[in-house]
Structure formats: C-alpha cells, structure tokens
Design a protein around this motif. Structure first.
Motif, PDB file in Angstrom:
ATOM      1  N   LEU A 129       1.004  -1.181  -0.006  1.00 26.09           N
ATOM      2  CA  LEU A 129      -0.034   0.016   0.034  1.00 26.09           C
ATOM      3  C   LEU A 129       0.980   1.250  -0.099  1.00 26.09           C
ATOM      4  O   LEU A 129       1.809   1.111   0.834  1.00 26.09           O
ATOM      5  CB  LEU A 129      -0.994   0.183   1.219  1.00 26.09           C
ATOM      6  N   PRO A 130       0.545   2.241  -0.718  1.00 31.63           N
ATOM      7  CA  PRO A 130       1.544   3.105  -1.079  1.00 31.63           C
ATOM      8  C   PRO A 130       1.610   4.153   0.257  1.00 31.63           C
ATOM      9  O   PRO A 130       2.653   4.797   0.274  1.00 31.63           O
ATOM     10  CB  PRO A 130       0.805   3.998  -2.056  1.00 31.63           C
ATOM     11  N   ASN A 131       0.741   4.200   1.166  1.00 25.26           N
ATOM     12  CA  ASN A 131       1.073   4.989   2.388  1.00 25.26           C
ATOM     13  C   ASN A 131       1.234   4.453   3.451  1.00 25.26           C
ATOM     14  O   ASN A 131       1.037   4.784   4.705  1.00 25.26           O
ATOM     15  CB  ASN A 131       0.322   6.118   2.480  1.00 25.26           C
ATOM     16  N   CYS A 132       1.632   3.073   3.619  1.00 20.92           N
ATOM     17  CA  CYS A 132       1.719   2.038   4.593  1.00 20.92           C
ATOM     18  C   CYS A 132       3.165   1.712   4.939  1.00 20.92           C
ATOM     19  O   CYS A 132       3.918   1.546   4.009  1.00 20.92           O
ATOM     20  CB  CYS A 132       0.759   1.033   4.551  1.00 20.92           C
ATOM     21  N   GLU A 133       3.394   1.520   6.188  1.00 22.62           N
ATOM     22  CA  GLU A 133       4.500   0.886   6.538  1.00 22.62           C
ATOM     23  C   GLU A 133       4.433   0.158   7.672  1.00 22.62           C
ATOM     24  O   GLU A 133       3.873   0.490   8.569  1.00 22.62           O
ATOM     25  CB  GLU A 133       5.603   2.204   6.709  1.00 22.62           C
ATOM     26  N   VAL A 134       4.986  -0.995   7.745  1.00 24.39           N
ATOM     27  CA  VAL A 134       4.895  -1.860   9.030  1.00 24.39           C
ATOM     28  C   VAL A 134       6.248  -1.751   9.631  1.00 24.39           C
ATOM     29  O   VAL A 134       7.103  -1.621   9.283  1.00 24.39           O
ATOM     30  CB  VAL A 134       5.085  -3.441   8.448  1.00 24.39           C
ATOM     31  N   ILE A 135       5.930  -1.421  11.096  1.00 25.89           N
ATOM     32  CA  ILE A 135       6.927  -0.992  11.901  1.00 25.89           C
ATOM     33  C   ILE A 135       6.910  -2.154  12.881  1.00 25.89           C
ATOM     34  O   ILE A 135       6.325  -3.072  13.153  1.00 25.89           O
ATOM     35  CB  ILE A 135       6.590   0.273  12.629  1.00 25.89           C
ATOM     36  N   SER A 136       8.284  -2.261  13.762  1.00 24.24           N
ATOM     37  CA  SER A 136       8.669  -3.095  14.659  1.00 24.24           C
ATOM     38  C   SER A 136       7.653  -3.231  15.707  1.00 24.24           C
ATOM     39  O   SER A 136       7.114  -2.150  16.326  1.00 24.24           O
ATOM     40  CB  SER A 136      10.012  -2.758  15.326  1.00 24.24           C
TER      41      SER A 136
END
Length: 119
Positions: free
Chosen positions: A65-72
């Motif tokens: 998804l263009p504006n998603c980031e999975v973080i720790s």
C-alpha cells in the motif's frame, strides 16, 4: 506525518465482540490507509505477543500500500506517539496511552466509530 494502527492479538474476545466488522485486519488496514488525509502515512504495528502468528503474506500486502509502513512491534510507544497525528484502533492499550498524552484516538467499535477528541 503519520497515524498509528496497532494490530490486535487475535483471536481476542474484546475485538471479536466489540469490533466485529473490523476483525479482518487486512481489509481494515487497507480501508484506513485509503481514508487518512494525503500525504499522511499509516504505521502498522504488530502486537508484541502475536509476533510470528500473522502470515508473511499479510505484511507483504500491507507494505505494498503506497502510504503504509509496517514497523517493529517493539518500537517505543511514547516516542512513536509524540510525533504522530493520532492512533486508529479497535481496542488497544496504545489508544489509551495516546489519549493520556492528548493525542487523537479514533476507535472503531461495532458499527459505530468515534474519536476521543470529540469529547
């Protein structure tokens, strides 16, 4: 410029009973990502006790998804909240922490959604 979506341990009685329509986390994340204002990002944080339980395919799809980031899942909550625009949640402690810090919390329960900053 980001919002935080803390994932929930599943199955979980509180989310299964109180947020029935949002238990499909993949669709929920996609809907949130496409609903937040541009150019905000959505940071998706796995529940620390659910590490290894969510299929890798979920993370791949969310990362596309263009504006998603999975973080720790082990990112410090307080430092994460300090610079956020708010938390979007079903039933999480991170939402409570955000409210205590005066950050907006958008909570999805059953078919009704509300924001703590409305009160």
């Amino acid at each position: 410029d980001y919002y935080i979506f803390p994932m929930h341990f599943q199955p979980e009685a509180s989310t299964s009973a109180q947020a029935t329509y949002f238990c499909d986390l993949e669709n929920t994340v996609r809907n949130i990502a496409f609903s937040i204002p541009f150019p905000s990002k959505l940071l998706v944080k796995e529940h620390p006790h659910a590490v290894g339980l969510t299929p890798k395919s979920f993370y791949r799809k969310v990362s596309l998804l263009p504006n998603c980031e999975v973080i720790s899942p082990f990112t410090n909550n307080i430092s994460l909240l300090e610079n956020s625009r708010g938390v979007i949640t079903l039933t999480s402690t991170l939402g409570l922490q955000a409210a205590i810090l005066g950050k907006p919390v958008y909570c999805f329960l059953e078919s009704v959604s509300f924001s703590l900053d409305m009160f």
